[in-house]
Design a protein around this motif. Sequence first.
Motif, PDB file in Angstrom:
ATOM      1  N   ASP A 189      -1.070   5.453   2.330  1.00  0.00           N
ATOM      2  CA  ASP A 189      -1.911   6.644   0.684  1.00  0.00           C
ATOM      3  C   ASP A 189      -1.343   5.294  -0.246  1.00  0.00           C
ATOM      4  OD1 ASP A 189      -2.769   8.084  -1.013  1.00  0.00           O
ATOM      5  OD2 ASP A 189      -1.460   9.676  -0.816  1.00  0.00           O
ATOM      6  N   ASP A 190      -2.589   4.749  -0.766  1.00  0.00           N
ATOM      7  CA  ASP A 190      -2.803   3.822  -1.975  1.00  0.00           C
ATOM      8  C   ASP A 190      -3.216   5.155  -3.379  1.00  0.00           C
ATOM      9  OD1 ASP A 190      -1.690   2.024  -0.575  1.00  0.00           O
ATOM     10  OD2 ASP A 190      -3.685   1.212  -0.002  1.00  0.00           O
ATOM     11  N   SER A 191      -3.677   6.265  -2.987  1.00  0.00           N
ATOM     12  CA  SER A 191      -4.139   7.142  -3.822  1.00  0.00           C
ATOM     13  C   SER A 191      -4.043   7.575  -5.214  1.00  0.00           C
ATOM     14  CB  SER A 191      -5.246   8.143  -3.189  1.00  0.00           C
ATOM     15  OG  SER A 191      -3.532   8.831  -3.674  1.00  0.00           O
ATOM     16  N   ARG A 192      -2.610   6.938  -5.642  1.00  0.00           N
ATOM     17  CA  ARG A 192      -1.812   7.485  -6.746  1.00  0.00           C
ATOM     18  C   ARG A 192      -0.827   5.736  -7.411  1.00  0.00           C
ATOM     19  NH1 ARG A 192       1.277  13.052  -4.442  1.00  0.00           N
ATOM     20  NH2 ARG A 192      -0.719  14.517  -4.175  1.00  0.00           N
ATOM     21  N   GLY A 193      -1.941   4.940  -7.266  1.00  0.00           N
ATOM     22  CA  GLY A 193      -1.064   4.098  -7.902  1.00  0.00           C
ATOM     23  C   GLY A 193       0.233   3.199  -7.450  1.00  0.00           C
ATOM     24  N   GLY A 194       1.022   2.460  -8.247  1.00  0.00           N
ATOM     25  CA  GLY A 194       1.966   2.347  -7.444  1.00  0.00           C
ATOM     26  C   GLY A 194       3.156   1.184  -7.939  1.00  0.00           C
ATOM     27  N   THR A 195       3.835   0.169  -8.324  1.00  0.00           N
ATOM     28  CA  THR A 195       5.179  -0.507  -8.618  1.00  0.00           C
ATOM     29  C   THR A 195       3.590  -1.590  -8.920  1.00  0.00           C
ATOM     30  OG1 THR A 195       5.814  -0.725  -6.835  1.00  0.00           O
ATOM     31  CG2 THR A 195       6.596   1.004  -7.775  1.00  0.00           C
ATOM     32  N   GLU A 196       4.800  -1.721  -9.981  1.00  0.00           N
ATOM     33  CA  GLU A 196       3.794  -3.331 -10.506  1.00  0.00           C
ATOM     34  C   GLU A 196       4.652  -4.431  -9.861  1.00  0.00           C
ATOM     35  OE1 GLU A 196       4.457  -3.540 -14.872  1.00  0.00           O
ATOM     36  OE2 GLU A 196       2.178  -1.224 -14.998  1.00  0.00           O
ATOM     37  N   THR A 197       4.034  -5.438  -9.824  1.00  0.00           N
ATOM     38  CA  THR A 197       4.697  -6.886  -9.258  1.00  0.00           C
ATOM     39  C   THR A 197       4.537  -6.760  -7.713  1.00  0.00           C
ATOM     40  OG1 THR A 197       5.481  -7.396 -11.614  1.00  0.00           O
ATOM     41  CG2 THR A 197       5.897  -8.942  -9.987  1.00  0.00           C
ATOM     42  N   LEU A 198       5.719  -5.888  -7.748  1.00  0.00           N
ATOM     43  CA  LEU A 198       6.417  -5.900  -6.451  1.00  0.00           C
ATOM     44  C   LEU A 198       5.949  -4.139  -5.606  1.00  0.00           C
ATOM     45  CD1 LEU A 198       9.605  -6.774  -6.316  1.00  0.00           C
ATOM     46  CD2 LEU A 198       7.430  -9.098  -5.333  1.00  0.00           C
ATOM     47  N   PRO A 199       5.560  -4.574  -4.229  1.00  0.00           N
ATOM     48  CA  PRO A 199       4.492  -3.136  -4.048  1.00  0.00           C
ATOM     49  C   PRO A 199       5.838  -2.437  -3.488  1.00  0.00           C
ATOM     50  CG  PRO A 199       4.306  -5.010  -1.693  1.00  0.00           C
ATOM     51  CD  PRO A 199       5.581  -5.260  -3.323  1.00  0.00           C
ATOM     52  N   SER A 200       5.414  -1.268  -3.824  1.00  0.00           N
ATOM     53  CA  SER A 200       6.583   0.065  -2.662  1.00  0.00           C
ATOM     54  C   SER A 200       5.099   1.130  -2.065  1.00  0.00           C
ATOM     55  CB  SER A 200       6.565   1.528  -4.013  1.00  0.00           C
ATOM     56  OG  SER A 200       7.762   0.473  -4.508  1.00  0.00           O
ATOM     57  N   LEU A 201       5.605   1.102  -1.101  1.00  0.00           N
ATOM     58  CA  LEU A 201       4.426   1.864  -0.831  1.00  0.00           C
ATOM     59  C   LEU A 201       4.750   3.168   0.329  1.00  0.00           C
ATOM     60  CD1 LEU A 201       3.475   0.710   3.386  1.00  0.00           C
ATOM     61  CD2 LEU A 201       4.011   2.807   3.457  1.00  0.00           C
TER      62      LEU A 201
END
Length: 339
Positions: A189-201
């Motif tokens: 689910d990518d609908s709510r943004g994420g952490t900058e620079t490194l990815p949180s899934l």
Amino acid sequence: MFRRVLSALVIVAVAAVLLLAAWPQLVGIQREAGVAQATSLRGLFAAIAILVAVLFVVAALLSRAMRQFAGALALVLVLFAGVQVAVLSTRGFGDTAFAEKSSRDLTVLSWNTLGEQVPVETLAALIVEEDADIVVLPETSRDYGDVAAALARAQGVDLQVLDLSYDQISLARSTVVLIARDLGEYVRDDSRGGTETLPSLVAVPADGTGPVIVGAHPVAPVPGEMAGWRQGLAWLASRCAGENVILAGDLNSTLDHYTGLDAASAVSGGLGGCRDGARLTGNAAVGTWPTIMPGLLGAPIDHVMATDNWDFAGFRVIESLDTAGSDHRPVVAQLRPAG
């Protein structure tokens, strides 16, 4: 006279600095540059303070002129170390007891592989040994995750693979989450943004039944990335606003950094509405990074957390794999439905 006044001012200044280093929450600077890094290594700084205090004691014994000044600084350092040890003792120096796993329990494993420096066979063996239902792998590619899942599947642990990669330039910019097929199909689910620079899934159950799973990897609080680090913690806290969330990974942060982050963190004692498994089980003083330091001197920055519909039936930092290739220790937690 001037010398005595100057000595007193130096002692007071050192005491004030050490007080803020020991408990920056007093003035709300726990997420500021320099302080954020120092509070991550409470055990190490306690040990350094004791060593420096010994040097001051020796100086006091050898020099009558230095006796009062050096003795006072030694006392301040010992008090600083005592505060650090007291804080760590409330968090727990390690309790590796686990309850017998029931059919309703979930085992959550997290390991930052340092860009796949851990042999995939080593990871797969650990997954099988722990009978892991959820595995979070920061700094890991989809290909590595597929191989690990295949090796585990051959030994009876069937896991689906989800991944999120920001680019193919650095493996640090990829995160993989493995989820037991028994839990049903999961989708990213990518609908709510994420952490900058490194990815949180963020993984959600396709049919809406089951926990939301967050594989976390906010950027480290290094120069030039402090704003991104703070954004990452705030974003992860917001992901813990649901009623059924399991969050795990390399959070590049300790319990100190969550104080004052939001109202939910103040209640949970963790990140947002997620309670910290290490804290609840008496393991939150055991460092997970770096592996070159003993656990009690390192930074406990790898976590497994969950909302309060889950209890923690066990947690431990795995120190037996310190030479496996990563600079992080894996952590494993056993979650049990509350009530």
